[in-house]
Design an enzyme around this catalytic site. Structure first.
Site, PDB file in Angstrom:
ATOM      1  N   HIS A  56      64.412  60.332  32.491  1.00  0.00           N
ATOM      2  CA  HIS A  56      63.818  61.622  32.859  1.00  0.00           C
ATOM      3  C   HIS A  56      63.672  61.771  34.375  1.00  0.00           C
ATOM      4  O   HIS A  56      62.939  62.638  34.837  1.00  0.00           O
ATOM      5  CB  HIS A  56      62.443  61.777  32.208  1.00  0.00           C
ATOM      6  N   HIS A 218      63.958  64.382  24.789  1.00  0.00           N
ATOM      7  CA  HIS A 218      64.675  63.231  24.235  1.00  0.00           C
ATOM      8  C   HIS A 218      65.809  63.677  23.313  1.00  0.00           C
ATOM      9  O   HIS A 218      66.346  62.870  22.561  1.00  0.00           O
ATOM     10  CB  HIS A 218      63.725  62.332  23.436  1.00  0.00           C
TER      11      HIS A 218
END
Length: 330
Positions: A56, A218
Site C-alpha cells: 500500500h 486488497h
C-alpha cells in the site's frame, strides 16, 4: 510475471533495504520490520505507531517522520504485521508520554495490535488506540467485520501526527484521531485487478471493458460491477455515495488517491470532475491532495476520501510535515 523483483519471498525485505538507503533520516530495521524516525523517542512527545500489510506504499512507512508517524510496522504483502513488531515500535518511540496505535479495520490488524498493546503495557508503556473504518462501499468484507479502513488513514496519521508534534497529551492526540476518522468517508473504484508477487496473477477477474465499484485495497470485491464509465460518471457516483453517508456541514479535505497504476494525468482529470460534483452539491473544498498515497500494488483505479474539518483540524492539516511520502511547510 513481469515485476521488478528478485524473488517473491524477499520483496518486503528488499524494499526496506532500499528505503533505508534512500532515507537516512529514518531507522529501518530490515530484520525486525520496523521503521522509526531517527530522532525517536522525542522528549515530551506522544508516539504514533501504525502499520499493516505491505503493498500500500507509501502507507505506512512513507509517512514516518516529523508531523506524522513516529514508527510503522510493515507486514508481508497484504498481511498484518505481528504483535512483536508493534510492541518493538512502541518501545522505540515512547518518551514516557504514551503511544497511540492507529489501526485500519482489518481483522488481522485489529487482533495483532490488541495483543501488541498488552505486550507494551506489560512493559509500562501507556497505549491508546484508534480504529480507522472510513470505507462506505460495503459493511463487511473478506477481511473485516464492519467497514474497511482505507484513504482516511492518511488524514488520521497527518492530523494526529500534527497534534502530537505540538506536544498535545495522549488523550488529546487520540481525540483528534477519532474525530478525523468519524469525519471521513471513502469510496474506491478498480479499473484492473492487482497482482501479488506470491501469486503472480491478478487477484480477481475483471473482464475488459468493466470496472468494479467499491473495491477494497486488497482486491476485495466491491458493491457492483458495471461497464466502463467516464471519469465524470465515476466521480459523480463516488462522490454522491460518500456525501450520502457523510452529509458535511463544513468544508472538507479532499483526497483523490491513485491505487498504484493510474497516471497522475488521469488522477488530476478525475480530480477536476470530483471538484465539479462537490461544487454542484454545495460542498466547499478547503484543501485537496492528489496522488498515489494508499495504494494496492499495481491496481489501476482510484478512491475518493472526504474529511469534514473545523478550523482546528484545518490548522493541523496545514502544520509542517516531513516524511518520504508527504511533506510541506518545513
Amino acid at each position: 510475471m513481469r515485476m521488478l523483483i528478485n524473488v517473491p519471498e524477499t520483496v518486503v525485505a528488499d524494499g526496506l533495504r532500499g528505503m533505508a538507503a534512500a532515507h537516512p533520516e529514518l531507522k529501518v530495521d530490515v530484520e525486525n520490520r520496523v521503521i522509526v524516525r531517527r530522532d525517536a523517542p522525542v522528549a515530551g512527545k506522544v508516539g504514533l505507531v501504525s502499520g499493516g500489510g505491505s503493498g500500500h506504499e507509501p502507507l505506512h512507512g512513507g509517512f514516518v517522520g516529523p508531523g506524522m508517524l513516529s514508527a510503522a510496522c510493515p507486514g508481508e504483502v497484504f498481511t498484518s504485521p505481528v504483535p512483536d513488531q508493534m510492541a518493538r515500535a512502541a518501545a522505540a518511540v515512547d518518551s514516557g508520554q504514551g503511544v497511540l496505535f492507529i489501526v485500519k479495520n482489518y481483522t488481522g490488524d485489529v487482533l495483532n495490535f490488541d495483543m501488541a498493546a498488552e505486550l507494551a503495557e506489560d512493559e509500562g508503556i501507556q497505549i491508546a488506540k484508534v480504529l480507522v473504518n472510513d470505507d462506505v462501499a460495503v459493511t463487511d468484507s473478506l477481511y473485516t467485520a464492519g467497514r474497511r479502513g482505507t484513504g482516511a488513514t492518511l488524514f488520521v496519521e497527518k492530523l494526529a501526527g500534527a497534534a502530537a508534534e505540538e506536544g498535545a497529551p495522549l488523550q488529546r492526540v487520540q481525540a483528534v484521531a477519532r474525530q478525523t476518522n468519524e469525519s471521513s468517508r471513502s469510496f474506491g473504484v478498480a479499473l484492473s485487478a492487482c497482482t501479488t508477487p506470491a501469486k503472480g496473477s491478478p487477484t480477481f477477474d475483471l473482464p475488459s471493458g468493466e470496472l468494479e465499484l467499491g473495491i477494497g485495497i486488497h482486491g476485495e470485491p466491491g458493491r457492483e460491477r458495471r461497464p466502463m464509465m467516464t471519469a465524470r460518471e465515476i466521480a459523480e457516483y463516488a462522490v454522491d455515495v460518500v456525501l450520502e453517508d457523510l452529509r458535511p456541514k463544513q468544508p472538507v479535505l479532499a483526497l483523490v488517491n491513485g491505487m498504484g497504476a493510474t497516471p497522475l494525468l488521469e488522477l488530476y482529470g478525475f480530480n477536476a470532475e470530483v471538484h465539479d460534483v462537490l461544487a454542484r452539491r454545495g460542498v466547499t473544498v478547503a484543501r485537496t491532495l492528489v496522488g498515489n498515497y494508499v495504494t494496492s500494488l499495481d491496481m489501476a483505479g482510484c478512491s475518493v476520501t472526504l474529511c469534514q474539518v473545523d478550523e482546528e483540524l484545518l490548522r493541523l492539516w496545514d502544520a509542517p510535515v516531513q516524511t518520504p511520502g508527504l511533506r510541506w511547510g518545513r
